[in-house]
Scaffold this motif. Sequence first.
Motif, PDB file in Angstrom:
ATOM      1  N   GLN A 199      -8.360 -10.141  -2.572  1.00  0.00           N
ATOM      2  CA  GLN A 199      -8.932  -8.440  -2.235  1.00  0.00           C
ATOM      3  C   GLN A 199      -8.503  -7.689  -3.582  1.00  0.00           C
ATOM      4  N   PHE A 200      -7.059  -7.714  -3.853  1.00  0.00           N
ATOM      5  CA  PHE A 200      -6.590  -6.612  -4.657  1.00  0.00           C
ATOM      6  C   PHE A 200      -7.196  -7.030  -5.960  1.00  0.00           C
ATOM      7  N   SER A 201      -7.520  -8.259  -6.634  1.00  0.00           N
ATOM      8  CA  SER A 201      -8.190  -8.542  -7.833  1.00  0.00           C
ATOM      9  C   SER A 201      -9.502  -8.227  -7.941  1.00  0.00           C
TER      10      SER A 201
ATOM     11  N   ALA B 282      -1.272  -8.348 -15.678  1.00  0.00           N
ATOM     12  CA  ALA B 282      -0.947  -8.821 -14.498  1.00  0.00           C
ATOM     13  C   ALA B 282      -0.494  -7.536 -13.199  1.00  0.00           C
ATOM     14  N   ASP B 283      -1.163  -8.024 -12.126  1.00  0.00           N
ATOM     15  CA  ASP B 283      -0.685  -7.010 -10.945  1.00  0.00           C
ATOM     16  C   ASP B 283       0.371  -7.965 -10.237  1.00  0.00           C
ATOM     17  N   MET B 284       1.807  -7.294 -10.429  1.00  0.00           N
ATOM     18  CA  MET B 284       2.699  -7.904  -9.802  1.00  0.00           C
ATOM     19  C   MET B 284       3.122  -7.344  -8.591  1.00  0.00           C
TER      20      MET B 284
ATOM     21  N   ILE C  91      -5.113 -10.677 -14.171  1.00  0.00           N
ATOM     22  CA  ILE C  91      -5.002 -11.462 -12.897  1.00  0.00           C
ATOM     23  C   ILE C  91      -3.923 -10.616 -11.886  1.00  0.00           C
ATOM     24  N   CYS C  92      -3.967 -11.210 -10.755  1.00  0.00           N
ATOM     25  CA  CYS C  92      -3.068 -10.698  -9.634  1.00  0.00           C
ATOM     26  C   CYS C  92      -2.168 -11.782  -9.384  1.00  0.00           C
ATOM     27  N   PHE C  93      -0.814 -11.636  -9.830  1.00  0.00           N
ATOM     28  CA  PHE C  93       0.005 -12.882  -9.826  1.00  0.00           C
ATOM     29  C   PHE C  93       0.298 -13.460  -8.697  1.00  0.00           C
ATOM     30  N   ASN C  94       0.264 -12.689  -7.620  1.00  0.00           N
ATOM     31  CA  ASN C  94       0.782 -13.179  -6.282  1.00  0.00           C
ATOM     32  C   ASN C  94      -0.254 -12.182  -5.155  1.00  0.00           C
ATOM     33  N   ASN C  95      -0.860 -12.976  -4.412  1.00  0.00           N
ATOM     34  CA  ASN C  95      -2.133 -12.342  -3.675  1.00  0.00           C
ATOM     35  C   ASN C  95      -1.553 -12.031  -2.381  1.00  0.00           C
TER      36      ASN C  95
ATOM     37  N   GLN D 184       2.974   7.335 -10.734  1.00  0.00           N
ATOM     38  CA  GLN D 184       2.434   7.487  -9.287  1.00  0.00           C
ATOM     39  C   GLN D 184       1.263   6.921  -9.174  1.00  0.00           C
ATOM     40  N   GLY D 185       0.612   6.854  -7.941  1.00  0.00           N
ATOM     41  CA  GLY D 185      -0.785   6.638  -7.829  1.00  0.00           C
ATOM     42  C   GLY D 185      -0.883   5.221  -7.082  1.00  0.00           C
ATOM     43  N   GLY D 186       0.244   4.433  -7.006  1.00  0.00           N
ATOM     44  CA  GLY D 186       0.122   3.223  -6.550  1.00  0.00           C
ATOM     45  C   GLY D 186      -0.482   2.215  -7.624  1.00  0.00           C
ATOM     46  N   ALA D 187      -0.495   0.784  -7.309  1.00  0.00           N
ATOM     47  CA  ALA D 187      -1.080  -0.119  -7.885  1.00  0.00           C
ATOM     48  C   ALA D 187      -2.674   0.210  -8.084  1.00  0.00           C
ATOM     49  N   SER D 188      -3.072   0.740  -7.008  1.00  0.00           N
ATOM     50  CA  SER D 188      -4.697   0.874  -7.300  1.00  0.00           C
ATOM     51  C   SER D 188      -5.051   1.770  -8.162  1.00  0.00           C
ATOM     52  N   THR D 189      -4.219   2.842  -8.578  1.00  0.00           N
ATOM     53  CA  THR D 189      -4.411   3.745  -9.621  1.00  0.00           C
ATOM     54  C   THR D 189      -4.556   2.842 -11.127  1.00  0.00           C
ATOM     55  N   GLN D 190      -3.679   1.683 -10.986  1.00  0.00           N
ATOM     56  CA  GLN D 190      -3.595   1.225 -12.222  1.00  0.00           C
ATOM     57  C   GLN D 190      -5.054   0.196 -12.440  1.00  0.00           C
ATOM     58  N   PHE D 191      -5.626   0.033 -11.540  1.00  0.00           N
ATOM     59  CA  PHE D 191      -7.099  -0.629 -11.602  1.00  0.00           C
ATOM     60  C   PHE D 191      -7.944   0.138 -12.458  1.00  0.00           C
ATOM     61  N   ALA D 192      -7.820   1.315 -12.627  1.00  0.00           N
ATOM     62  CA  ALA D 192      -8.688   2.277 -13.494  1.00  0.00           C
ATOM     63  C   ALA D 192      -7.898   2.405 -14.921  1.00  0.00           C
TER      64      ALA D 192
ATOM     65  N   ALA E 225       3.135  -2.909 -10.881  1.00  0.00           N
ATOM     66  CA  ALA E 225       3.580  -3.315  -9.568  1.00  0.00           C
ATOM     67  C   ALA E 225       3.612  -1.725  -8.968  1.00  0.00           C
ATOM     68  N   GLY E 226       3.054  -1.663  -7.604  1.00  0.00           N
ATOM     69  CA  GLY E 226       3.413  -0.835  -6.781  1.00  0.00           C
ATOM     70  C   GLY E 226       4.995  -1.091  -6.349  1.00  0.00           C
ATOM     71  N   ALA E 227       5.633   0.065  -5.945  1.00  0.00           N
ATOM     72  CA  ALA E 227       7.132  -0.172  -5.718  1.00  0.00           C
ATOM     73  C   ALA E 227       7.104  -0.661  -4.295  1.00  0.00           C
ATOM     74  N   GLN E 228       6.537  -0.307  -3.431  1.00  0.00           N
ATOM     75  CA  GLN E 228       6.690  -0.589  -1.991  1.00  0.00           C
ATOM     76  C   GLN E 228       6.793  -2.073  -1.353  1.00  0.00           C
ATOM     77  N   LYS E 229       6.541  -2.818  -2.104  1.00  0.00           N
ATOM     78  CA  LYS E 229       6.698  -4.269  -1.579  1.00  0.00           C
ATOM     79  C   LYS E 229       8.073  -4.964  -1.962  1.00  0.00           C
ATOM     80  N   ASN E 230       8.683  -4.617  -3.111  1.00  0.00           N
ATOM     81  CA  ASN E 230       9.796  -5.514  -3.338  1.00  0.00           C
ATOM     82  C   ASN E 230      11.002  -4.582  -4.227  1.00  0.00           C
TER      83      ASN E 230
HETATM   84  C1  PLP Z   1      -0.239  -3.712  -2.078  1.00  0.00           C
HETATM   85  C2  PLP Z   1      -0.828  -4.178  -3.267  1.00  0.00           C
HETATM   86  C3  PLP Z   1      -1.612  -3.339  -4.036  1.00  0.00           C
HETATM   87  C4  PLP Z   1      -2.113  -1.854  -3.567  1.00  0.00           C
HETATM   88  O1  PLP Z   1      -0.894  -1.182  -3.838  1.00  0.00           O
HETATM   89  P1  PLP Z   1      -0.834   0.370  -3.665  1.00  0.00           P
HETATM   90  O2  PLP Z   1       0.306   0.735  -4.433  1.00  0.00           O
HETATM   91  O3  PLP Z   1      -1.180   0.644  -2.321  1.00  0.00           O
HETATM   92  O4  PLP Z   1      -2.129   0.873  -4.255  1.00  0.00           O
HETATM   93  C5  PLP Z   1      -2.259  -4.035  -5.081  1.00  0.00           C
HETATM   94  N1  PLP Z   1      -2.135  -5.241  -5.636  1.00  0.00           N
HETATM   95  C6  PLP Z   1      -1.356  -5.755  -4.880  1.00  0.00           C
HETATM   96  C7  PLP Z   1      -1.108  -7.391  -5.344  1.00  0.00           C
HETATM   97  C8  PLP Z   1      -0.733  -5.614  -3.736  1.00  0.00           C
HETATM   98  O5  PLP Z   1       0.225  -6.263  -2.886  1.00  0.00           O
END
Ligand code: PLP
Length: 363
Positions: free
Chosen positions: A101-103, A171-173, A147-151, A73-81, A192-197
């Motif tokens: 921005q995310f990277s 990689a943040d995917m 890296i952030c693979f897709n911005n 849980q916690g979204g991709a942003s929690t993985q930043f830590a 990867a946060g799940a809410q994109k794909n």
């Molecule tokens: C949306 C997104 C995030 C942030 O994701 P959260 O799940 O809201 O924390 C981080 N990295 C990338 C590449 C994103 O598209």
Amino acid sequence: MERIYNFSAGPSMLPVPFLEEAAADLLNYKGCGMSVMEMSHRSPVYEEIIQDAEAALRKLMDIPDNYKVLFLQGGASTQFAAVPLNLLSKSGKADYIVSGQFSKKAYDEATRYGDINIAASSASSNFSMIPEFTMKDIRPDADYVHICFNNTIYGTKFPEIPDTGSIPLVADMSSCIISEPVDVSRFGLIYAGAQKNMAPAGLTIVIVREDLLGKARPETPTMLNYTIMAENGSMYNTPPCYCIYIAKLVYEWILSIGGLGEMKRRNERKAALLYDYLDSQSYYTAPVVASSRSMMNVTFVTGDKELDKKFASEATKAGLANLKGHRSVGGMRASIYNAMPYEGVETLVAFMKKFAEENPKEN
Ligand SMILES: *Cc1c(COP(=O)(O)O)cnc(C)c1O
């Protein structure tokens, strides 16, 4: 009610066939007399769901056996830590490629935990491309390269997986996972946060090579410790049960259409339709350097802020939702993830043509 075409960057569209399946099972999941939302995560029925979800993702992405799959849980942003807390294990150094921005956020968060360096950045070109870098830009004793693979915001993507030699690549995917085949073995860790794909918001996927486990810093919160999560099959505590169930249906849907090869073919076809149109005219401009173009997030501008605003609002009225660009960049962005049908992009291009005709620019 008619469904509209939702071009949101996330949360985003989900494939209709499996939404129908989820709806059919909503009140009574396969004769259990309750929904997946209501059942214990320790029940045999749910254990089967989470195991099937992992098996389907492994099959879909061809994940090697020496990688763990975690549902967090916690979204991709929690993985930043979580990434630096778990992986800064030897030199305490890590090198980040800042391509948006995310990277940058990932980098900022990591600086709290170690000696973090920006190895390359495309900030000076307003993130309109993926910055180039070689091994010379990476410190040889770095614990990992991020890296952030897709911005998602800028609409750029790494044209290929960078080679970081024996240094683990992280990689943040979030916005490109399961959009096409990727060689997982080239990465130390993918998140990867799940809410994109993949699923509704609330689920984060981590795919981590086993030799990177067991080295978390002592102060790592239990909930962010990959090793503890792996040892407990992602069930140290209550996992995001319903999201995992939805993710399973999405994975199975992609497997049923032929897997990631077919998914890529469909995604390329959609992206080509939009980019070919953008390249064929001069009313709209695509700010991203061609070799860095994303297949998932397509950005474009009219060059006139008022027209951009009008475009987004008229598109919404025409059933094309969420085309306004990210608040930090303006313009327009069409997120065309897996679930966006080809017809959605056709309708968008037709709308773009009509809008250009009806709103001539002065000069
Ligand atoms: C949306 C997104 C995030 C942030 O994701 P959260 O799940 O809201 O924390 C981080 N990295 C990338 C590449 C994103 O598209």
